[in-house]
Enzyme design. Structure first.
Site, PDB file in Angstrom:
ATOM      1  N   HIS A 188       0.857  -1.188   0.000  1.00 54.71           N
ATOM      2  CA  HIS A 188       0.000   0.000   0.000  1.00 54.71           C
ATOM      3  C   HIS A 188       0.894   1.238   0.000  1.00 54.71           C
ATOM      4  O   HIS A 188       2.135   1.127  -0.054  1.00 54.71           O
ATOM      5  CB  HIS A 188      -0.934  -0.027   1.208  1.00 54.71           C
ATOM      6  CG  HIS A 188      -0.236  -0.260   2.516  1.00 54.71           C
ATOM      7  ND1 HIS A 188       0.746   0.584   2.997  1.00 54.71           N
ATOM      8  CD2 HIS A 188      -0.341  -1.265   3.427  1.00 54.71           C
ATOM      9  CE1 HIS A 188       1.194   0.127   4.154  1.00 54.71           C
ATOM     10  NE2 HIS A 188       0.566  -1.004   4.439  1.00 54.71           N
ATOM     11  N   ALA A 189       0.242   2.415   0.114  1.00 53.66           N
ATOM     12  CA  ALA A 189       0.997   3.677   0.012  1.00 53.66           C
ATOM     13  C   ALA A 189       2.116   3.769   1.055  1.00 53.66           C
ATOM     14  O   ALA A 189       3.144   4.419   0.805  1.00 53.66           O
ATOM     15  CB  ALA A 189       0.039   4.847   0.172  1.00 53.66           C
ATOM     16  N   HIS A 215       4.060   1.237   2.197  1.00 59.27           N
ATOM     17  CA  HIS A 215       5.228   0.510   1.668  1.00 59.27           C
ATOM     18  C   HIS A 215       5.886   1.300   0.537  1.00 59.27           C
ATOM     19  O   HIS A 215       7.104   1.381   0.448  1.00 59.27           O
ATOM     20  CB  HIS A 215       4.807  -0.845   1.089  1.00 59.27           C
ATOM     21  CG  HIS A 215       4.208  -1.788   2.080  1.00 59.27           C
ATOM     22  ND1 HIS A 215       2.902  -2.213   2.012  1.00 59.27           N
ATOM     23  CD2 HIS A 215       4.746  -2.400   3.161  1.00 59.27           C
ATOM     24  CE1 HIS A 215       2.657  -3.043   3.001  1.00 59.27           C
ATOM     25  NE2 HIS A 215       3.750  -3.180   3.720  1.00 59.27           N
TER      26      HIS A 215
END
Ligand code: PAF
Length: 281
Positions: free
Chosen positions: A34-35, A37
């Site tokens: 997701h954002a 990571h």
């Protein structure tokens, strides 16, 4: 994006880059990217010539009743995202590549793990410390990046690299939030619509408490008030809500105005963790 499934493949790629004098960055993950990571990959990108991401849902860091089996596994989407971020290599091993059936070694970091998630999830940090040590030794990066959302984990990893003389710089990346303040997490997909509406209150309540403590309000009163507000806003259980020193995790005392406030709370069967800096403005 190259993909390595074995430690030997990983080492072949990375040693070529190392020999060419390139700076290597590692971003370990359990996938379902997701954002949060992707922001870690971006940090590694700015600091390094080559970025290696890993995806491994590490069985050793799940307790028997936890969600190991159902943990989201989305490798195809993850690969697209890694390509989009310009990562150079994905290391995505199967379990038997990471753990021999007769493996008998594990890494334990004491002190820092005697509180917070170390108490509520016994064995969790041994699992994390063991797999991160292995990933660092398999890759031998110059830099490795971990999210501050898992702040206690970040401190544990910094401690183990210092104690075991692993020559790597550990960097913490700031927590990425949805527009309503909820910290992004692979497990947010478990939140049903009503729970999703309640979830952002965690960050709001922690921020208010952090501001109160920073401005010199009575510590136990600020924490009690925050606990009450968490319950009133719909969280079904509180594992912990605690204000602690940002380096040692020792509990703050009345009069301390800097540190970090940590919480682990439940919305029915979904656990959320978050932490917020306490700083004088
Ligand atoms: O934060 C995570 O995703 C995991 O704990 C980590 C660091 C990849 C180790 O499995």
């Amino acid at each position: 994006l190259e993909i390595a499934r074995t430690v030997s493949d990983l080492r072949t790629h990375v040693s070529k880059w190392r020999l060419a004098g390139e700076v290597i960055g590692l971003v370990p993950t359990m996938g379902a990217l997701h954002a949060g990571h992707l922001s870690l990959i971006k940090i590694a990108r700015t600091r390094c010539d080559r970025v290696v991401a890993t995806i491994f849902v590490n069985p050793r860091q799940f307790l028997p009743h936890e969600d190991y089996e159902s943990y989201p596994r989305t490798e195809k989407d993850d690969i697209d995202k890694l390509i989009g971020e310009g990562a150079d290599l994905l290391f995505s091993p199967i379990n038997s590549e990471m753990y021999q059936p007769d493996a008998a070694t594990s890494v334990t970091v004491s002190n820092l793990t005697n509180c917070l998630c170390g108490t509520t999830r016994p064995g969790f940090f041994d699992g994390v410390a063991t797999v991160v040590t292995k990933l660092l030794l398999q890759t031998l990066p110059n830099v490795a990046v971990f999210g501050e959302k898992d702040y206690q984990q970040l401190l544990v990893i910094k401690r183990l690299t210092t104690d075991l003389d692993i020559p790597v710089e550990i960097i913490g990346g700031p927590t990425i939030r949805e527009s309503d303040g909820l910290a992004v997490s692979s497990r947010n997909i478990y939140l049903k619509s009503q729970a999703r509406r309640v979830a952002p209150n965690l960050f709001r309540i922690l921020t208010t408490a952090a501001e109160a403590i920073a401005s010199g309000d009575d510590l136990s009163h600020a924490l009690l008030k925050a606990k009450y507000e968490l319950q009133a806003s719909g969280f079904t259980n509180i594992d912990y809500l605690d204000a602690r020193n940002s380096k040692t995790l020792v509990q703050l005392s009345d009069g301390d105005t800097t540190g970090r406030i940590f919480a682990s709370v439940w919305l029915d069967t979904v656990r959320l963790i978050d932490n917020v800096l306490i700083e004088k403005v």
